[in-house]
Write a protein that holds these residues in place. Sequence first.
Motif, PDB file in Angstrom:
ATOM      1  N   LEU A  92      46.176  13.808  50.774  1.00  0.00           N
ATOM      2  CA  LEU A  92      46.333  15.248  50.560  1.00  0.00           C
ATOM      3  C   LEU A  92      47.788  15.701  50.616  1.00  0.00           C
ATOM      4  O   LEU A  92      48.072  16.884  50.486  1.00  0.00           O
ATOM      5  N   GLY A  93      48.694  14.759  50.826  1.00  0.00           N
ATOM      6  CA  GLY A  93      50.102  15.112  50.906  1.00  0.00           C
ATOM      7  C   GLY A  93      50.455  15.818  52.195  1.00  0.00           C
ATOM      8  O   GLY A  93      51.405  16.608  52.252  1.00  0.00           O
ATOM      9  N   MET A 102      63.282   5.486  48.813  1.00  0.00           N
ATOM     10  CA  MET A 102      62.475   4.547  48.035  1.00  0.00           C
ATOM     11  C   MET A 102      61.326   4.013  48.885  1.00  0.00           C
ATOM     12  O   MET A 102      61.557   3.391  49.921  1.00  0.00           O
ATOM     13  N   ILE A 103      60.110   4.261  48.436  1.00  0.00           N
ATOM     14  CA  ILE A 103      58.924   3.784  49.147  1.00  0.00           C
ATOM     15  C   ILE A 103      58.104   2.911  48.207  1.00  0.00           C
ATOM     16  O   ILE A 103      57.818   3.293  47.074  1.00  0.00           O
ATOM     17  N   ALA A 110      49.698   5.170  50.322  1.00  0.00           N
ATOM     18  CA  ALA A 110      51.084   5.625  50.206  1.00  0.00           C
ATOM     19  C   ALA A 110      51.168   7.115  50.515  1.00  0.00           C
ATOM     20  O   ALA A 110      50.185   7.847  50.362  1.00  0.00           O
ATOM     21  N   PRO A 111      52.350   7.595  50.932  1.00  0.00           N
ATOM     22  CA  PRO A 111      52.537   9.015  51.245  1.00  0.00           C
ATOM     23  C   PRO A 111      52.748   9.835  49.975  1.00  0.00           C
ATOM     24  O   PRO A 111      53.887  10.077  49.554  1.00  0.00           O
ATOM     25  N   PHE A 112      51.663  10.248  49.365  1.00  0.00           N
ATOM     26  CA  PHE A 112      51.742  11.010  48.119  1.00  0.00           C
ATOM     27  C   PHE A 112      52.118  12.456  48.398  1.00  0.00           C
ATOM     28  O   PHE A 112      51.501  13.135  49.215  1.00  0.00           O
ATOM     29  N   GLN A 122      61.313   8.262  45.560  1.00  0.00           N
ATOM     30  CA  GLN A 122      60.382   7.609  44.639  1.00  0.00           C
ATOM     31  C   GLN A 122      59.282   6.912  45.417  1.00  0.00           C
ATOM     32  O   GLN A 122      59.504   6.422  46.529  1.00  0.00           O
ATOM     33  N   VAL A 123      58.095   6.887  44.833  1.00  0.00           N
ATOM     34  CA  VAL A 123      56.941   6.220  45.429  1.00  0.00           C
ATOM     35  C   VAL A 123      56.313   5.320  44.378  1.00  0.00           C
ATOM     36  O   VAL A 123      55.945   5.775  43.292  1.00  0.00           O
ATOM     37  N   VAL A 124      56.212   4.036  44.699  1.00  0.00           N
ATOM     38  CA  VAL A 124      55.585   3.057  43.817  1.00  0.00           C
ATOM     39  C   VAL A 124      54.358   2.495  44.521  1.00  0.00           C
ATOM     40  O   VAL A 124      54.423   2.151  45.703  1.00  0.00           O
TER      41      VAL A 124
END
Length: 369
Positions: A92-93, A102-103, A110-112, A122-124
């Motif tokens: 839910l962020g 950079m994650i 992941a931390p969206f 950035q999130v990958v």
Amino acid sequence: MEDARQTGGRRMTTLRVVVDSVLTPDSPALARYTADLTRALIATAPDGCDVAGIVAASTAAEIASVEERIPGLADLYRTTLPRREVMAAWQLGLGSSPGGGMIHSPSLFAPFRKHDRASGDQVVVTVHDLLAWTRTDLLPATVVAWQRASLKRARKHADAFVVPTHALAEQLDDLAGVGSRIRVIPSAPRDGLAVTDDGDERRARLGLRSDYVAVTGPVDVVRTALDAAELRGVAIVALDAPQRTADEAGDETSGATDPGPLDAADHAAVLAGARAFIAADRDDLSGTALIEAFALEVPVLHADTAALLEVAGEAGAAFADADSLAALLSAVVDDAEFTERLRVAGADRARAFSWRETAWRVWQLHADL
């Protein structure tokens, strides 16, 4: 803003990897992938870069376990919430944010959140399969719901999606429409996968017969093929048996053996002692099991799916059904030249996969972003 730290008076750019999966027992394959990839990222870090880890709230013993399994982490960030709560919050962020920079996540955990890539944030994420959409009968309802919700959130906020094969990339794009953000970065054999001098003792301790085939996926097609080839004396060893074959593999009357979770040395001993490795899992979209068999020069017979054909690169022999598998098994038994050709081709194919190359491509992806 770019995630940077001062180390010995030097400004470092940090790649933070979500390594929490090494502490969860529900997915040994994901735990291995996470540990192997992160160690390789540390080993291949470009000049001026380092690697830190992210875990949910953990005990001191758990933190020590992560640091022992992944030595060389520059830092280990712990969220304030336990894993279950973090999984819900990150979808839910909300809350327990490790900050920007950079994650990289080896999964969809992941931390969206909304972020500014131009500022270095950035999130990958990584997708290994689509079982939550294609084979919901194999997973608990809670897992299906979490994976579907996480992909929906990732579709909105992830900057890139890592997948191990082009076959999976195509299916993921069809499902989520994220083709422009997908990067194909193959997996590699697990660390420590090597034949040791005590292979016979290891196989004996595991209760394996002297003549067997190692199998991933449903064993019924393999059993049918062995019967058709009149190879009823050849046993079946089910590796990494999923739920759909666990009952079969544990039934002594079925002719199949499930040795359970294995460390790298035991896994290598089981593969190396097999007459052949059979990849019968048509839901396998990563092909890591093939790569490991290739690395140990074991003849590989695999289902003729797009993903396995892609990974094998003609180094294995493909089958469409039990009849064609029976013919290949007969060839493995009766044709020494055919078997040797598979061994040589597999060893050559295995050289295309390494954690060092995988890690380098992950670094390159984050640099490109």
